[in-house]
Each structure stands twice: as structure tokens, then as C-alpha cells.
Write a protein that holds these residues in place. Structure first.
Motif, short mmCIF file in Angstrom:
data_model
loop_
_atom_site.label_atom_id
_atom_site.label_comp_id
_atom_site.label_asym_id
_atom_site.label_seq_id
_atom_site.Cartn_x
_atom_site.Cartn_y
_atom_site.Cartn_z
N LEU A 1 0.76 -1.18 -0.11
CA LEU A 1 0.19 -0.23 0.00
C LEU A 1 0.74 1.20 -0.12
O LEU A 1 0.52 2.52 -0.06
N ARG A 2 2.13 1.08 0.22
CA ARG A 2 2.92 2.42 0.43
C ARG A 2 3.42 2.89 -0.89
O ARG A 2 3.70 2.03 -1.73
N LYS A 3 3.43 4.17 -0.93
CA LYS A 3 3.96 4.75 -2.08
C LYS A 3 5.35 4.93 -2.45
O LYS A 3 6.00 5.35 -1.25
N ASP A 4 5.87 4.67 -3.48
CA ASP A 4 7.30 4.87 -3.84
C ASP A 4 7.36 6.45 -4.20
O ASP A 4 6.79 6.88 -5.40
N GLU A 5 8.17 7.25 -3.50
CA GLU A 5 8.32 8.53 -3.76
C GLU A 5 8.73 8.71 -5.15
O GLU A 5 8.53 9.96 -5.88
N ALA A 6 9.73 7.89 -5.53
CA ALA A 6 10.57 8.11 -6.91
C ALA A 6 9.50 7.93 -7.88
O ALA A 6 9.64 8.67 -8.96
N THR A 7 8.90 7.00 -8.01
CA THR A 7 7.98 6.71 -9.33
C THR A 7 6.73 7.14 -8.96
O THR A 7 5.73 7.03 -10.25
N GLY A 8 6.11 7.19 -7.92
CA GLY A 8 4.77 7.54 -7.69
C GLY A 8 3.81 6.52 -7.55
O GLY A 8 2.80 6.34 -7.35
N GLY A 9 4.40 5.34 -7.83
CA GLY A 9 3.59 3.98 -7.86
C GLY A 9 3.46 3.24 -6.50
O GLY A 9 4.22 4.05 -5.48
N ARG A 10 3.03 2.20 -6.51
CA ARG A 10 3.20 1.47 -5.10
C ARG A 10 4.42 0.52 -4.81
O ARG A 10 4.64 -0.09 -6.05
N VAL A 11 5.11 0.69 -3.89
CA VAL A 11 6.10 -0.61 -3.51
C VAL A 11 5.27 -1.92 -3.44
O VAL A 11 4.45 -2.02 -2.77
N PRO A 12 5.83 -2.84 -4.29
CA PRO A 12 5.17 -4.19 -4.48
C PRO A 12 4.95 -4.82 -2.86
O PRO A 12 5.93 -4.71 -2.14
N ALA A 13 3.95 -5.41 -2.79
CA ALA A 13 3.69 -6.05 -1.48
C ALA A 13 4.90 -7.19 -1.46
O ALA A 13 5.19 -8.00 -2.27
N ASP A 14 5.43 -7.37 -0.22
CA ASP A 14 6.42 -8.34 0.05
C ASP A 14 6.33 -8.78 1.60
O ASP A 14 7.07 -7.91 2.34
N PHE A 15 5.57 -9.53 2.12
CA PHE A 15 5.43 -9.71 3.48
C PHE A 15 5.27 -11.30 3.63
O PHE A 15 4.68 -12.04 3.05
N ILE A 16 5.34 -11.54 5.00
CA ILE A 16 5.46 -13.11 5.45
C ILE A 16 3.82 -13.34 5.55
O ILE A 16 3.12 -12.55 6.09
N GLN A 17 3.51 -14.22 4.89
CA GLN A 17 2.20 -14.80 4.92
C GLN A 17 1.81 -15.90 5.95
O GLN A 17 0.66 -15.91 6.51
N GLU A 18 2.66 -16.92 6.15
CA GLU A 18 2.66 -17.87 7.11
C GLU A 18 3.77 -18.16 7.97
O GLU A 18 4.89 -18.22 7.23
N VAL A 19 3.63 -18.52 9.15
CA VAL A 19 4.48 -18.97 9.83
C VAL A 19 4.20 -20.20 10.78
O VAL A 19 3.21 -20.27 11.21
N HIS A 20 5.29 -20.99 10.82
CA HIS A 20 4.60 -22.42 11.49
C HIS A 20 6.11 -23.05 12.32
O HIS A 20 7.09 -22.81 11.61
N ALA A 21 5.60 -23.59 13.41
CA ALA A 21 6.88 -24.29 14.17
C ALA A 21 6.27 -25.59 14.67
O ALA A 21 5.24 -25.74 14.95
N THR A 22 7.17 -26.33 14.83
CA THR A 22 6.97 -27.68 15.43
C THR A 22 7.89 -27.92 16.20
O THR A 22 9.02 -27.80 16.47
N TRP A 23 7.52 -29.07 17.34
CA TRP A 23 8.29 -29.66 18.45
C TRP A 23 7.88 -31.03 18.40
O TRP A 23 6.77 -31.26 18.68
N ASN A 24 8.90 -31.99 18.21
CA ASN A 24 8.56 -33.07 18.34
C ASN A 24 7.37 -33.79 17.30
O ASN A 24 6.42 -34.55 17.75
#
Lengths: 103, 154
Positions: free
Chosen positions: A29-52
């Protein structure tokens, strides 16, 4: 180099896990000041952990989680020397896995 | 090979190709189980409806939500959710004034305790809402956080 730092401590039968991940967490959603466009989405969607081979963390995220995410969770069981497997996947398909030893 | 065996194989093949087709339609989401509709929702009720199939939440002090009263930096707002409610299935965190209010949802596996601590982004002053799902329904608590500098446009 791993971009995940984990500390897992067992006390009175409960293991507390604290993780710090290095990740931009761009919402898209963030605006790229240089181009005026949006900074492409790049975020962690899923996290999981296991024990035994048991799930101890299973979570879905948006870009609303802060840059360089911090997450702490607890589970019943776990002893010093046990291994925790921790994995994240982002919306670009990048994934990272690490293991940590409970102290 | 009998007629039934062949039929089963055919079905498996069909299911397989259907899966590939669906994956191709969702280039932005690696996992089909990432709840896209809920994360794209623009109000909290829509997000809860899409995520949990229900938005009838009961306000409850049994949901212990810790946030700062004032966050100087909206990009790093610490949030801790804990509850003594039994049989917790999931904990969901929303920031009601964000463009997409749903921040994250944590399924609580059987051995896990109903405890989550993380940091979230808040665009402006508003309520943080924690929703705990149990077999008895949805229980929630909200707290207002005064945001000095918004954490989404920066």
C-alpha cells in the motif's frame, strides 16, 4: 546466514519461544516517492513451528505485522536439548527454515 | 484394472489438474489456505466474517489484551494477547482504523498455550482488537492506542 533468531526456554513444563525475523514486510500500500507508484507487496504470509513433530505455532499474517517481525508463543512440554523447527513463507514464495534448541 | 480402479485414477487425475489450475489463478498467494478475503476486507466485521464465518463477538475481560496507551511510532506497536478461557482455537489481532484491519490470526495448536506477543503497524490512532475463538463462540477485547506517527505510509 539465517535471518531468524530464536530463543526457546523451558521452565516448569512450559516452553516460551521468542523469534526475531529479518524481513521488509511491505504491505503493498506504501507509495514509492521516486516513481509515484506503489511499492510491491512483500510480506510473510505464513509462519509455523513444530516440536517433536507436533504443531506449536500455526499463523497467517498480513503486511500489518511490523518490519523485522517479532513473535513470542508458549507451549506445554519441551525440555532442554529438544529441537524446534521454525519456517516462514512470504507472498513472493520465499521461504526460510531454521531449527533452535530449547535451553 | 477394474472399472472402479480406473474411475478412481481418473478422479485423482482430475483433482490433480484442478489443483494446478487453481494455483495458477492465485499468483499472489503461495498457500491456498492463506485467508485472502479476510485480509483484503476493509472493515473488521467483514474480516471476521470472512475469517471465522461469524462476527458476533462478545466483549470479555477474560481476553487480556496489552498494548501501549500511546505509541510514538505506529510502525512498531507491541501487542500481547493472553486468555484464561478454555479450549482456545485461535487468536486474531485487528487494528480497526487500518485500511485492511486484519493483522494476523494465530491458530492455537493443542499443546500451545493461548498466548501471543508480536508487534504491529498502525496507520493512525484507533482500537486494537483481540478476538479469541473457542467452541463457545468469539470473545473480544479492545484498547485504544494513540499513534503519534503513523506506521503505514512511511
Amino acid at each position: 546466514m539465517s535471518n531468524i533468531r530464536i530463543r526457546a526456554q523451558s521452565r516448569d513444563g512450559v516452553t516460551t519461544v521468542r523469534c526475531l525475523i529479518t524481513h521488509e514486510m511491505e504491505t503493498g500500500l506504501r507509495k514509492d516517492e521516486a516513481t509515484g507508484g506503489r511499492v510491491p507487496a512483500d510480506f510473510i504470509q505464513e509462519v509455523h513451528a513444530t516440536w517433536n513433530d507436533q504443531k506449536v505455532l500455526n499463523t497467517y499474517w498480513s503486511g500489518g505485522i511490523s518490519t523485522d517481525p517479532y513473535i513470542s508463543f508458549k507451549f506445554n512440554g519441551g525440555a532442554a536439548g529438544d529441537t524446534i523447527h521454525f519456517t516462514w513463507v512470504d507472498n513472493q514464495g520465499v521461504t526460510e527454515t531454521t531449527t533452535a534448541t530449547i535451553s | 484394472m477394474t472399472e472402479t480402479q480406473l474411475d478412481t485414477k481418473r478422479r485423482l487425475l482430475l483433482q490433480g489438474s484442478l489443483g494446478v489450475g487453481l494455483a495458477a489463478l492465485l499468483p499472489t498467494s503461495v498457500f491456498a489456505n492463506w485467508p485472502q478475503d479476510a485480509f483484503k476486507a476493509e472493515d473488521k466485521d467483514g474480516a471476521l466474517q470472512a475469517l471465522l464465518g461469524n462476527n458476533a463477538v462478545e466483549m470479555s475481560d477474560a481476553v487480556d489484551l496489552k498494548v501501549p496507551d500511546i505509541a510514538e511510532n505506529g510502525a512498531q506497536v507491541p501487542v500481547t494477547v493472553e486468555t484464561e478461557l478454555a479450549g482456545v482455537e485461535s487468536i486474531t489481532i485487528l487494528a480497526t482504523t487500518n485500511q485492511n484491519p486484519l493483522i494476523a490470526t494465530f491458530n492455537i495448536p493443542e499443546v500451545a498455550l493461548p498466548f501471543i506477543a508480536t508487534r504491529i503497524k498502525m496507520a493512525e490512532t484507533g482500537d486494537v482488537m483481540a478476538v479469541v475463538k473457542t467452541a463457545n463462540g468469539l470473545f473480544a477485547n479492545t484498547k485504544t492506542v494513540q499513534v503519534t506517527v503513523g506506521g503505514c505510509g512511511t
